[in-house]
Design a protein around this motif. Structure first.
Motif, short mmCIF file in Angstrom:
data_model
loop_
_atom_site.label_atom_id
_atom_site.label_comp_id
_atom_site.label_asym_id
_atom_site.label_seq_id
_atom_site.Cartn_x
_atom_site.Cartn_y
_atom_site.Cartn_z
N PRO A 68 0.80 -1.24 0.00
CA PRO A 68 0.00 0.00 0.00
C PRO A 68 0.83 1.28 0.00
N ILE A 69 2.08 1.19 0.45
CA ILE A 69 2.92 2.38 0.48
C ILE A 69 3.17 2.91 -0.93
N LEU A 70 3.00 2.04 -1.93
CA LEU A 70 3.22 2.45 -3.32
C LEU A 70 1.95 2.96 -4.00
N ASP A 71 0.83 2.88 -3.33
CA ASP A 71 -0.43 3.31 -3.95
C ASP A 71 -0.39 4.76 -4.44
N PRO A 72 0.16 5.70 -3.67
CA PRO A 72 0.19 7.08 -4.16
C PRO A 72 0.96 7.26 -5.46
N ILE A 73 2.11 6.62 -5.58
CA ILE A 73 2.89 6.81 -6.80
C ILE A 73 2.23 6.10 -7.98
N LYS A 74 1.56 4.98 -7.72
CA LYS A 74 0.83 4.31 -8.81
C LYS A 74 -0.35 5.16 -9.27
N ALA A 75 -1.02 5.81 -8.31
CA ALA A 75 -2.13 6.69 -8.67
C ALA A 75 -1.64 7.91 -9.44
#
Length: 390
Positions: free
Chosen positions: A287-294
């Motif tokens: 989940p820590i990567l969710d912002p960069i994926k978004a």
């Protein structure tokens, strides 16, 4: 050197970084370079790295730049070839006057450009080049002063592959298939073998040359030898073909590969990918990567298929920007010193401390993934000695 400043703030709000413009700078830009494989085999990695690096530059500029100046990214296509990397780094250093360089993701390229980076006194931070010789000269045993990396090394990755197959999966006879002409493959193979031998497990190597597409001879020999597990120490296209051809032969050993993996392998190998194991520098579903994926989805109107490469390139640029800010000047030698002394710098996916003796990241864990239902599923993090990382 622990810094908590504008670049830590960048990470906290990466999902909204396009809300700010980049105009308003009166000062000249600070030029940084990037070497990426944009065409040929491996282009899927390089294209995602260029996009991730551009995201980071845009984000940093939206928040005021570095030393009051905007960053400018100059990216060249190295086509996955050492000679192209040499040409690119010469242009970046002597024509474009960059002060630091990100990329590439090939060990052979990084080894080839190292003497040029040292002579030109411009630091280079690689994304996924894992051969130890990228940052440490094998002839002298000394660190290459201007070469750095964000990823772990082949010795570490090779240990994880063999250790996991043997200790976790119970492999008794380990076959290794790799490219005899590729630095990444050779390094990974060496340490898979060393670890298997240290654990008292029989192992044999079957090689091929770059460009080969038929691996039935190697697979037949490994099956007749009695292998119950196969370590794949090459890149995704060949790994996908090996797995597919083994299934066509109705042979189903345990397969485990390294970070030469790509989601495109599911298109190559199809259902044969099911149940295969992989070592990766991060868990792409964290989940820590969710912002960069978004943020990637917002900027490019599609999902990133190579999340690893997007994140690593983004973090490489953050690391370079932080080093420039820490150095206080946009000059190669000062940036190099700042990079070497980096401690506890939080990037997107881990906290980065540089090992001064090797210029590798300290304590970077390996993620174990398994192919299930057409995608990779995170299982656990694993240390070479076999103890799971909690």
């Amino acid at each position: 050197m622990k810094r908590v400043g504008q670049f830590a703030v960048v990470l906290a709000a990466v999902a909204s970084f396009f809300a700010w413009g980049t105009e308003g700078f009166a000062a000249e830009p600070i030029r940084i370079g990037y070497m990426a494989t944009l065409t040929g085999e491996g282009a899927t990695w390089g294209q995602h790295e260029r996009e991730g690096a551009l995201m980071a530059v845009k984000d940093i500029n939206a928040r005021g730049g570095v030393l009051g100046r905007p960053l400018e990214l100059i990216c060249y296509d190295v086509k996955g070839k050492p000679e192209e990397g040499v040409s690119a780094i010469r242009r970046l250093i002597y024509d474009d006057k960059v002060v630091a360089i990100g990329g590439s993701n090939y060990s052979g390229i990084q080894i080839a450009v190292a003497p040029i980076a040292d002579k030109g006194q411009v630091p280079v931070v690689s994304s996924t080049a894992t051969n130890p010789a990228v940052t440490v000269d094998p002839d002298t045993g000394k660190v290459r002063p201007y070469m750095f990396r964000i990823v772990y090394t082949d010795p570490y990755q090779g240990k994880v592959i063999a250790d996991y197959l043997i200790k976790k999966c119970g492999a008794k006879k380990l076959a290794i298939i790799g490219d005899v002409e590729d630095a990444y493959s050779e390094g990974l193979t060496e340490y898979v073998k060393r670890t298997a031998e240290a654990l008292g497990v029989e192992n044999r190597f079957w090689g091929f040359r770059g460009g080969d597409v038929d691996f039935r001879a190697q697979l037949t020999a490994a099956r007749e030898w009695g292998a119950d597990a196969v370590a794949l120490t090459m890149y995704y296209k060949e790994m996908g073909l090996v797995i597919k051809q083994a299934a066509e032969m109705d042979w189903k050993p345990l397969f485990m590969g390294g970070d030469g993996y790509s989601p495109n392998m599911f298109e190559i190998a199809g259902k044969a990918m099911e149940g295969t194991y992989w070592v990766y520098p991060m868990n792409a579903d964290d989940p820590i990567l969710d912002p960069i994926k978004a943020a990637f989805r917002k900027e490019y109107d599609r999902d990133a298929t190579e999340v690893l490469n997007v994140v690593l390139a983004y973090d490489v640029v953050l690391m370079i920007a932080n080093a420039i800010e820490t150095a206080g000047v946009a000059e190669g030698p000062a940036i190099r010193d700042a990079l070497e002394n980096t401690q506890d710098f939080k990037v997107t996916h881990f906290v980065w401390t540089v090992n001064k003796e090797t210029h590798d990241p300290l304590n970077k864990p390996a993620s174990i993934l398994k192919a299930k239902d057409g995608k990779l599923v995170f299982l656990e993090q694993w240390k070479p000695e076999g103890a799971p990382v909690k």
